[in-house]
Structure formats: C-alpha cells, structure tokens
Design a protein around this motif. Structure first.
Motif, short mmCIF file in Angstrom:
data_model
loop_
_atom_site.label_atom_id
_atom_site.label_comp_id
_atom_site.label_asym_id
_atom_site.label_seq_id
_atom_site.Cartn_x
_atom_site.Cartn_y
_atom_site.Cartn_z
N ILE A 106 23.79 -32.97 -63.72
CA ILE A 106 23.58 -34.23 -63.16
C ILE A 106 24.33 -35.21 -63.97
O ILE A 106 24.82 -35.27 -65.07
N TYR A 107 25.27 -36.02 -63.17
CA TYR A 107 26.40 -36.98 -63.35
C TYR A 107 25.63 -38.53 -63.10
O TYR A 107 25.83 -38.50 -61.89
N VAL A 108 25.66 -39.26 -64.17
CA VAL A 108 25.38 -40.81 -63.90
C VAL A 108 26.75 -41.31 -63.64
O VAL A 108 27.63 -41.36 -64.49
N SER A 109 26.86 -41.76 -62.46
CA SER A 109 28.02 -42.48 -61.69
C SER A 109 27.95 -43.81 -61.83
O SER A 109 29.32 -44.38 -61.93
N VAL B 268 23.57 -40.96 -59.20
CA VAL B 268 23.83 -39.89 -59.78
C VAL B 268 24.44 -38.72 -58.87
O VAL B 268 24.32 -38.90 -57.77
N LEU B 269 25.12 -37.98 -59.40
CA LEU B 269 25.75 -36.95 -58.54
C LEU B 269 25.08 -35.54 -58.95
O LEU B 269 24.97 -35.03 -60.06
N VAL B 270 24.35 -34.88 -57.96
CA VAL B 270 23.98 -33.70 -58.32
C VAL B 270 24.37 -32.73 -57.36
O VAL B 270 24.09 -32.97 -56.18
N ASP B 271 25.03 -31.59 -57.68
CA ASP B 271 25.57 -30.74 -56.89
C ASP B 271 26.51 -31.26 -56.04
O ASP B 271 26.72 -30.77 -54.76
N GLY B 272 27.17 -32.34 -56.24
CA GLY B 272 28.44 -32.88 -55.39
C GLY B 272 27.54 -33.79 -54.35
O GLY B 272 28.38 -34.57 -53.59
N TYR C 183 22.95 -39.90 -55.19
CA TYR C 183 21.52 -40.18 -54.90
C TYR C 183 21.41 -41.63 -55.67
O TYR C 183 21.89 -41.43 -56.91
N TRP C 184 20.78 -42.50 -55.33
CA TRP C 184 20.04 -43.57 -55.93
C TRP C 184 18.76 -43.34 -56.50
O TRP C 184 17.97 -43.01 -55.65
N VAL C 185 18.66 -43.50 -57.95
CA VAL C 185 17.25 -43.09 -58.47
C VAL C 185 16.86 -44.15 -59.46
O VAL C 185 17.51 -44.84 -60.25
N ASP C 186 15.47 -44.22 -59.72
CA ASP C 186 15.17 -45.16 -60.77
C ASP C 186 14.85 -44.25 -61.92
O ASP C 186 15.28 -43.04 -61.66
N GLU C 187 14.45 -44.84 -63.19
CA GLU C 187 14.38 -44.27 -64.27
C GLU C 187 13.50 -43.07 -64.25
O GLU C 187 13.74 -41.89 -64.90
N LEU C 188 12.60 -42.99 -63.70
CA LEU C 188 11.55 -41.70 -63.46
C LEU C 188 12.18 -40.78 -62.80
O LEU C 188 12.01 -39.54 -63.34
N ARG C 189 12.61 -41.02 -61.51
CA ARG C 189 13.32 -39.94 -61.13
C ARG C 189 14.35 -39.42 -61.80
O ARG C 189 14.74 -38.24 -61.66
N LEU C 190 15.11 -40.06 -62.42
CA LEU C 190 16.38 -39.59 -63.26
C LEU C 190 16.07 -38.89 -64.29
O LEU C 190 16.41 -37.53 -64.64
N SER C 191 14.71 -39.23 -64.86
CA SER C 191 13.96 -38.13 -65.86
C SER C 191 13.43 -37.07 -65.42
O SER C 191 13.84 -35.94 -65.94
#
Length: 74
Positions: free
Chosen positions: A24-27, A40-44, A47-55
């Motif tokens: 997981i990379y935060v871009s 975030v980039l996940v496996d290429g 996605y736009w995520v909030d703090e909960l989803r990032l966690s």
C-alpha cells in the motif's frame, strides 16, 4: 523447546506471509473541512479512502473486501 528446523520453518512462514500482503502506497493526502482523504495505490490500482479504510487496508484487508471502487482520473 522448538527444534532448529521448526524455528526455521516458522521464520520462513512469517516471511512468506509478509511478502504476500498487499503493498500500500499513499500517493496523495487531503485534509479539508476536518476530514482526511488519501489516494492509495494497492497492487497498481488507485483508490480514494478515508482514515478508517486506510487503516483496514494496512491491517491486510483487500480493496474488494472493503468494496472500494478504483479512483477515476480527473
């Protein structure tokens, strides 16, 4: 007491588990109106995520499990 072979197998299993996790990379990050958003980039895939989803992603859940939709380029 664990044998040397059992310890080595345990170490290898831990390494395999770590390598199998999604990278997981935060871009990008945004703080607006008291809310946090991260791109975030996940496996290429982005996605736009909030703090909960990032966690949750960092804990090992997949975007499919979280029902995330890929970000569209604006």
């Amino acid at each position: 007491m664990a044998s040397p072979v059992a310890r080595e197998n345990s170490r290898r299993a831990a390494v395999k588990k770590a390598l199998d996790r999604h990278k997981i990379y935060v871009s990008a990050q945004s703080f607006s109106g008291g809310t946090y958003q991260a791109r975030v980039l996940v496996d290429g895939e982005a996605y736009w995520v909030d703090e909960l989803r990032l966690s949750q992603l960092r804990q090992g859940l997949t975007p499919a499990e979280l029902e995330l939709t890929p970000a569209t380029d604006d």
